[in-house]
Scaffold this motif. Sequence first.
Motif, PDB file in Angstrom:
ATOM      1  N   GLY A   1      54.569  29.398 -29.163  1.00 33.46           N
ATOM      2  CA  GLY A   1      54.541  28.926 -27.784  1.00 33.46           C
ATOM      3  C   GLY A   1      55.820  29.273 -27.048  1.00 33.46           C
ATOM      4  O   GLY A   1      55.784  29.681 -25.882  1.00 33.46           O
ATOM      5  N   LEU A   2      56.975  29.127 -27.719  1.00 33.37           N
ATOM      6  CA  LEU A   2      58.249  29.469 -27.086  1.00 33.37           C
ATOM      7  C   LEU A   2      58.335  30.959 -26.772  1.00 33.37           C
ATOM      8  O   LEU A   2      58.861  31.358 -25.721  1.00 33.37           O
ATOM      9  N   VAL A   3      57.832  31.794 -27.679  1.00 34.07           N
ATOM     10  CA  VAL A   3      57.856  33.237 -27.439  1.00 34.07           C
ATOM     11  C   VAL A   3      57.034  33.586 -26.199  1.00 34.07           C
ATOM     12  O   VAL A   3      57.421  34.430 -25.388  1.00 34.07           O
ATOM     13  N   MET A   4      55.909  32.895 -26.010  1.00 39.22           N
ATOM     14  CA  MET A   4      55.068  33.188 -24.859  1.00 39.22           C
ATOM     15  C   MET A   4      55.669  32.672 -23.560  1.00 39.22           C
ATOM     16  O   MET A   4      55.501  33.278 -22.496  1.00 39.22           O
ATOM     17  N   ILE A   5      56.371  31.542 -23.633  1.00 36.34           N
ATOM     18  CA  ILE A   5      56.888  30.938 -22.399  1.00 36.34           C
ATOM     19  C   ILE A   5      57.983  31.815 -21.773  1.00 36.34           C
ATOM     20  O   ILE A   5      58.242  31.726 -20.576  1.00 36.34           O
ATOM     21  N   LEU A   6      58.605  32.684 -22.564  1.00 39.16           N
ATOM     22  CA  LEU A   6      59.675  33.533 -22.030  1.00 39.16           C
ATOM     23  C   LEU A   6      59.178  34.500 -20.957  1.00 39.16           C
ATOM     24  O   LEU A   6      59.650  34.443 -19.810  1.00 39.16           O
ATOM     25  N   PRO A   7      58.247  35.408 -21.265  1.00 40.29           N
ATOM     26  CA  PRO A   7      57.809  36.330 -20.194  1.00 40.29           C
ATOM     27  C   PRO A   7      57.086  35.615 -19.063  1.00 40.29           C
ATOM     28  O   PRO A   7      57.169  36.045 -17.906  1.00 40.29           O
ATOM     29  N   PHE A   8      56.375  34.508 -19.370  1.00 38.39           N
ATOM     30  CA  PHE A   8      55.697  33.776 -18.306  1.00 38.39           C
ATOM     31  C   PHE A   8      56.701  33.235 -17.293  1.00 38.39           C
ATOM     32  O   PHE A   8      56.540  33.416 -16.084  1.00 38.39           O
ATOM     33  N   SER A   9      57.754  32.585 -17.772  1.00 42.94           N
ATOM     34  CA  SER A   9      58.730  31.969 -16.873  1.00 42.94           C
ATOM     35  C   SER A   9      59.582  33.007 -16.162  1.00 42.94           C
ATOM     36  O   SER A   9      59.950  32.823 -14.995  1.00 42.94           O
ATOM     37  N   ILE A  10      59.917  34.098 -16.842  1.00 48.87           N
ATOM     38  CA  ILE A  10      60.668  35.174 -16.191  1.00 48.87           C
ATOM     39  C   ILE A  10      59.866  35.723 -15.005  1.00 48.87           C
ATOM     40  O   ILE A  10      60.391  35.884 -13.894  1.00 48.87           O
ATOM     41  N   GLY A  11      58.585  35.976 -15.230  1.00 50.45           N
ATOM     42  CA  GLY A  11      57.751  36.488 -14.157  1.00 50.45           C
ATOM     43  C   GLY A  11      57.559  35.492 -13.032  1.00 50.45           C
ATOM     44  O   GLY A  11      57.581  35.851 -11.848  1.00 50.45           O
ATOM     45  N   PHE A  12      57.376  34.210 -13.383  1.00 45.98           N
ATOM     46  CA  PHE A  12      57.135  33.177 -12.383  1.00 45.98           C
ATOM     47  C   PHE A  12      58.326  33.048 -11.436  1.00 45.98           C
ATOM     48  O   PHE A  12      58.176  33.116 -10.211  1.00 45.98           O
ATOM     49  N   SER A  13      59.524  32.854 -11.993  1.00 46.26           N
ATOM     50  CA  SER A  13      60.693  32.643 -11.132  1.00 46.26           C
ATOM     51  C   SER A  13      61.068  33.911 -10.388  1.00 46.26           C
ATOM     52  O   SER A  13      61.503  33.862  -9.230  1.00 46.26           O
ATOM     53  N   GLY A  14      60.920  35.063 -11.038  1.00 46.56           N
ATOM     54  CA  GLY A  14      61.215  36.318 -10.360  1.00 46.56           C
ATOM     55  C   GLY A  14      60.313  36.535  -9.159  1.00 46.56           C
ATOM     56  O   GLY A  14      60.768  36.939  -8.081  1.00 46.56           O
TER      57      GLY A  14
END
Length: 500
Positions: A311-324
């Motif tokens: 779950g932590l591995v997945m949250i990385l690209p999701f959050s990077i894309g969201f805030s960007g």
Amino acid sequence: MKRLWYQSERRANLAHVTESLTTPTPTPTPAQSAGPSPVSPAALGDLGLFTVLLGAALPLIDFFIVNVALPTIGRDLAASEAVLELVVAGYGVSYAVLLVLGGRLGDLFGRRRLFLWGMAAFGVTSLACGLAPDAWTLVAARVAQGAASAAMLPQVLATIQSATAGARRARAMSLYGATAGLSMVAGQILGGVLVSADLAGTGWRSVFLVNVPVVVLGLVLTARAVPETRSARPEPVDGPGTVLLAVSLLTLLVPLTEGRAAGWPLWTWLGLAAFPFAAAAFYLVERRADRLGRTPLVPPSLFRLLSLRRGLVMILPFSIGFSGFMFVIAVALQEGARLGPTAAGLALSPMAVVFFVVSLAGPRLVTRYGSRVVTAGGLVQGVGLALVTLAVWRAWPEPHWPLLLTGVAIAGGGQALQLPIVFRIILSEVPPARAGVGSGVMITTQQSALALGVATLGSLFLGLVPGMGMRDALVTTLLAQLAGVVLTVGLSLRLPRVVV
């Protein structure tokens, strides 16, 4: 057969992790963890849940609320681009650096107590931001505000984990994820509305001053409705681990967030070069402490939980894309499409509305389809983002508005099928006695990724604008985010199929 084997593997890993975590401090087994922590005097009621979710919303709203206010802040305080980036990055970096420590202190001193202290400090620092006479005072106040958030936010998930059980915990976790996602979108909308409203001549300052009455309400409700919880045997703070984690995050986040605006001076490259060594030192120190039966800040044995690790591995690209995306679209709509703060914020309102509606259906969908809902959400988000990209490419600086609004609405629905469920998966097998540590690790990962999103996608966009023009720079950045969505879809296939 594959599904049965996977469930057996999860049970074996969970048993191993529980045994590892109980070496220094006995913690309940999964079966024993079905109810509230033994030190909880009461379960978390509806009013208490509303209160802690209010506390969860405030820090996330304030991460995004300044995006549409930055041009106004820059003009009013005569702030350079580098200083304006510090207004965003100073909050995000201090927030990320101190989150795990905040979770540990809640386990040690009591989660309601830390929640109260953090919320009170958040109110004071918000007032300081709103009254800042110059740009550097605002930066300092934002750093302090991030530290206050780090004391408050980890207590939310830890309290939910420790003072709820069964279906009520699943509902609370879903509501937390929905609150987190909605807050990130609503923050940007609220910022635009407040700046344009210019309440009592406060201008951009109202985006911070509005926190003060909300904090007062939150403090009153916390004293009445939130039960006190803590670990059955409080654990001391891991000094070396805390310092090394702070150094690791600072050497990564500060150069990336400030490098482009500062012209990539030597210190940024030295910082990035130091990051892998600091991270390796942190891991070795924590692993040694774990093996010796001490209490590390982040127990490496916790990462043997497949649900948490994947779950932590997945949250990385999701959050990077969201805030960007949120940062870039705010800049592009104001500087490129020449929209005012209110219009730029309201352009994202379809995303907020659809996110809220779809997130309410999430728990029922998860019960029926498991984590494949997350995969479907990624595909839906990708469709929405592709429509936004097409709307920008077809017409700029006046984008094709029906296509753009449809795209952000569909993207919001896809995000609502991912974020709340992934949060629930990450913490599903964390023992309640380590709820503070688990929530701190999860939120630190998310917050670091949010800061990285502004630093990477934001820097990519701003760096491309002079050579490519606003439209092509925005399209390129959106395509980069779309590649990140493809990655999250692939990673979602590795999540536990059954969500507990």
